[in-house]
Scaffold this active site. Structure first.
Site, PDB file in Angstrom:
ATOM      1  N   GLU A  58      34.371  34.015  43.344  1.00  0.00           N
ATOM      2  CA  GLU A  58      33.233  34.599  42.638  1.00  0.00           C
ATOM      3  C   GLU A  58      32.706  33.588  41.623  1.00  0.00           C
ATOM      4  OE1 GLU A  58      33.849  38.301  40.488  1.00  0.00           O
ATOM      5  OE2 GLU A  58      31.756  38.345  39.808  1.00  0.00           O
ATOM      6  N   ASN A 113      26.820  37.008  41.682  1.00  0.00           N
ATOM      7  CA  ASN A 113      26.301  38.202  41.001  1.00  0.00           C
ATOM      8  C   ASN A 113      24.778  38.200  40.926  1.00  0.00           C
ATOM      9  OD1 ASN A 113      28.817  39.603  39.769  1.00  0.00           O
ATOM     10  ND2 ASN A 113      29.099  37.433  39.277  1.00  0.00           N
ATOM     11  N   GLU A 145      26.985  40.408  44.790  1.00  0.00           N
ATOM     12  CA  GLU A 145      27.532  41.538  44.035  1.00  0.00           C
ATOM     13  C   GLU A 145      26.423  42.163  43.201  1.00  0.00           C
ATOM     14  OE1 GLU A 145      31.055  40.629  41.792  1.00  0.00           O
ATOM     15  OE2 GLU A 145      31.997  39.567  43.460  1.00  0.00           O
ATOM     16  N   ASP A 175      29.496  46.280  42.597  1.00  0.00           N
ATOM     17  CA  ASP A 175      30.375  45.768  41.538  1.00  0.00           C
ATOM     18  C   ASP A 175      30.660  46.865  40.519  1.00  0.00           C
ATOM     19  OD1 ASP A 175      31.826  43.916  40.118  1.00  0.00           O
ATOM     20  OD2 ASP A 175      30.126  42.630  39.624  1.00  0.00           O
ATOM     21  N   GLU A 232      39.541  44.188  40.806  1.00  0.00           N
ATOM     22  CA  GLU A 232      39.438  43.061  39.882  1.00  0.00           C
ATOM     23  C   GLU A 232      40.176  43.370  38.593  1.00  0.00           C
ATOM     24  OE1 GLU A 232      35.288  42.305  39.237  1.00  0.00           O
ATOM     25  OE2 GLU A 232      34.969  44.243  38.296  1.00  0.00           O
TER      26      GLU A 232
HETATM   27  P1  C2E Z   1      31.771  40.876  36.404  1.00  0.00           P
HETATM   28  O1  C2E Z   1      30.823  40.540  37.498  1.00  0.00           O
HETATM   29  O2  C2E Z   1      32.446  42.213  36.462  1.00  0.00           O
HETATM   30  O3  C2E Z   1      32.821  39.678  36.375  1.00  0.00           O
HETATM   31  C1  C2E Z   1      34.176  39.826  36.081  1.00  0.00           C
HETATM   32  C2  C2E Z   1      34.474  39.485  34.642  1.00  0.00           C
HETATM   33  O4  C2E Z   1      35.845  39.776  34.390  1.00  0.00           O
HETATM   34  C3  C2E Z   1      34.304  37.999  34.332  1.00  0.00           C
HETATM   35  O5  C2E Z   1      33.901  37.890  32.965  1.00  0.00           O
HETATM   36  C4  C2E Z   1      35.733  37.473  34.513  1.00  0.00           C
HETATM   37  O6  C2E Z   1      35.963  36.262  33.821  1.00  0.00           O
HETATM   38  C5  C2E Z   1      36.528  38.614  33.949  1.00  0.00           C
HETATM   39  N1  C2E Z   1      37.898  38.683  34.489  1.00  0.00           N
HETATM   40  C6  C2E Z   1      38.339  38.228  35.685  1.00  0.00           C
HETATM   41  N2  C2E Z   1      39.654  38.514  35.848  1.00  0.00           N
HETATM   42  C7  C2E Z   1      40.051  39.184  34.738  1.00  0.00           C
HETATM   43  C8  C2E Z   1      41.309  39.746  34.326  1.00  0.00           C
HETATM   44  O7  C2E Z   1      42.330  39.691  35.007  1.00  0.00           O
HETATM   45  N3  C2E Z   1      41.321  40.363  33.112  1.00  0.00           N
HETATM   46  C9  C2E Z   1      40.212  40.437  32.309  1.00  0.00           C
HETATM   47  N4  C2E Z   1      40.332  41.050  31.140  1.00  0.00           N
HETATM   48  N5  C2E Z   1      39.009  39.922  32.682  1.00  0.00           N
HETATM   49  C10 C2E Z   1      38.930  39.298  33.882  1.00  0.00           C
HETATM   50  P2  C2E Z   1      32.696  36.926  32.544  1.00  0.00           P
HETATM   51  O8  C2E Z   1      32.767  35.645  33.299  1.00  0.00           O
HETATM   52  O9  C2E Z   1      32.711  36.877  31.043  1.00  0.00           O
HETATM   53  O10 C2E Z   1      31.415  37.707  33.042  1.00  0.00           O
HETATM   54  C11 C2E Z   1      31.039  38.918  32.453  1.00  0.00           C
HETATM   55  C12 C2E Z   1      29.928  39.584  33.212  1.00  0.00           C
HETATM   56  O11 C2E Z   1      28.708  38.832  33.113  1.00  0.00           O
HETATM   57  C13 C2E Z   1      30.186  39.704  34.719  1.00  0.00           C
HETATM   58  O12 C2E Z   1      31.017  40.797  34.961  1.00  0.00           O
HETATM   59  C14 C2E Z   1      28.775  39.878  35.242  1.00  0.00           C
HETATM   60  O13 C2E Z   1      28.366  41.213  35.094  1.00  0.00           O
HETATM   61  C15 C2E Z   1      27.972  39.002  34.301  1.00  0.00           C
HETATM   62  N6  C2E Z   1      27.729  37.700  34.937  1.00  0.00           N
HETATM   63  C16 C2E Z   1      28.488  36.574  34.944  1.00  0.00           C
HETATM   64  N7  C2E Z   1      27.905  35.594  35.647  1.00  0.00           N
HETATM   65  C17 C2E Z   1      26.741  36.097  36.124  1.00  0.00           C
HETATM   66  C18 C2E Z   1      25.664  35.566  36.932  1.00  0.00           C
HETATM   67  O14 C2E Z   1      25.664  34.403  37.388  1.00  0.00           O
HETATM   68  N8  C2E Z   1      24.606  36.413  37.199  1.00  0.00           N
HETATM   69  C19 C2E Z   1      24.571  37.701  36.719  1.00  0.00           C
HETATM   70  N9  C2E Z   1      23.513  38.463  37.018  1.00  0.00           N
HETATM   71  N10 C2E Z   1      25.564  38.218  35.974  1.00  0.00           N
HETATM   72  C20 C2E Z   1      26.626  37.436  35.667  1.00  0.00           C
HETATM   73 CA    CA Z   2      33.022  43.482  38.211  1.00  0.00          CA
HETATM   74 CA    CA Z   3      30.950  40.519  39.678  1.00  0.00          CA
END
Ligand code: C2E
Ligand code: CA
Ligand code: CA
Ligand code: CA
Length: 275
Positions: A58, A113, A145, A175, A232
């Site tokens: 991802e 995403n 997603e 998602d 996840e």
């Molecule tokens: P998401 O799509 O639900 O992505 C999963 C988030 O959970 C990611 O945070 C990831 O780093 C984190 N995560 C993964 N494994 C674990 C775990 O075991 N424990 C915990 N506590 N967290 C975990 P991140 O990278 O801070 O991204 C946050 C949100 O921002 C994403 O949630 C998504 O909604 C958005 N996002 C990130 N990149 C993109 C992108 O390129 N485009 C769009 N539209 N949204 C994005």
């Molecule tokens: Ca998610």
């Molecule tokens: Ca996601």
């Protein structure tokens, strides 16, 4: 009691103003940002726990601003959506992700995403499809997603966008499933291939029977609808074992790996005997 109450109100207002200020600071900075140079993707593996192989990475956006430092996607994605910058950002990030994917083994997919605004704009989706076609990667290796809220807000438009992706053989995952308004009513109406169970159900899955029951019923729902289920936020061995006993096959989380820079992906795949 009265003065205490007023104090709370003032505190709330001050906090609220700080939020607004920082949002407009993020917005101003984002408007002048170099999207190509300041934004990067990190990649987190989605594992098949039976074979312990990577099925996909991802892509997760990271912004390192020369003015603000590192800003979380939770902070800049909503601002990019509101200010109309998201489509350009999505396109720029997706181009980077596609070129990363070209360097990976054929059996490894890319999960990317999309925001509400992306799927609500047919022209933007057509552009994304164009990028895929001209890249030459098999569309079957791409999974988009989309969140429940994105799908709920504009079900008809979203459905049309998703159908046009389906026509290209691109897979679609819902998602954060279960986080938000209940979605069972429309899940079967949309062309979904995968479902990602929200992390909030996983945190307590090892200790809380109610969480286990919810996860089990979502797994059953997926089986009946013939869509793959991904969990996840798997952080511990104990959670992993409980989830396996509930029939979960695909998992993502810190237990397997944190999101990593592209430069580390090859070594990770090698360690999984996939190169
Ligand atoms: P998401 O799509 O639900 O992505 C999963 C988030 O959970 C990611 O945070 C990831 O780093 C984190 N995560 C993964 N494994 C674990 C775990 O075991 N424990 C915990 N506590 N967290 C975990 P991140 O990278 O801070 O991204 C946050 C949100 O921002 C994403 O949630 C998504 O909604 C958005 N996002 C990130 N990149 C993109 C992108 O390129 N485009 C769009 N539209 N949204 C994005
Ligand atoms: Ca998610
Ligand atoms: Ca996601
Ligand atoms: Ca999320």
């Amino acid at each position: 009691a009265k003065s205490h109450h007023r104090g709370t109100a003032i505190l709330f207002t001050a906090q609220h103003e700080t939020d607004l200020r920082s949002q407009s600071l993020i917005e101003q900075t984002l408007r002048h940002a170099d999207l190509e140079a300041e934004f990067e993707l990190v990649y987190q593996p989605i594992m098949d726990v039976t074979s312990t192989k990577v099925v996909a990475f991802e892509a997760l956006a990271r912004w390192d601003s020369p003015h603000l430092g590192r800003v979380s996607p939770m902070d800049f994605i909503p601002v990019a959506e509101r200010s109309g910058l998201i489509q350009e950002l999505t396109r720029s990030l997706f181009a980077k992700a596609l070129s990363a994917l070209e360097g990976w083994p054929e059996d490894v997919a890319l999960s990317f995403n999309l925001s509400t605004c992306d799927i609500a704009a047919p022209a933007a989706m057509a552009q994304m499809a164009g990028l895929i076609t001209s890249s030459g990667v098999r569309p079957e290796r791409i999974l988009f997603e989309v969140t429940e809220t994105a799908l709920m807000r504009d079900c008809a438009d979203a459905r049309q966008s998703l159908m046009s992706l389906k026509a290209l053989n691109i897979a679609i995952a819902i998602d954060d499933f279960g986080n938000g308004y209940s979605s069972l009513s429309y899940v079967h109406k949309l062309p979904l291939d995968k479902l990602k169970i929200d992390r909030s159900f996983i945190a307590d899955v090892a200790t809380d029977q109610a969480c286990r029951d919810i996860v089990r019923s979502i797994v059953d729902l997926c089986r009946n609808l013939r869509i793959a289920c991904i969990v996840e936020g798997v952080e511990t061995q104990e959670q992993m074992l409980v989830l396996r006993s509930l029939g979960c096959l695909f998992m993502q989380g810190y237990l397997f790996s944190r999101p990593m820079p592209l430069a580390e992906v090859a070594a990770f795949l090698k360690a999984c005997d996939q190169s």
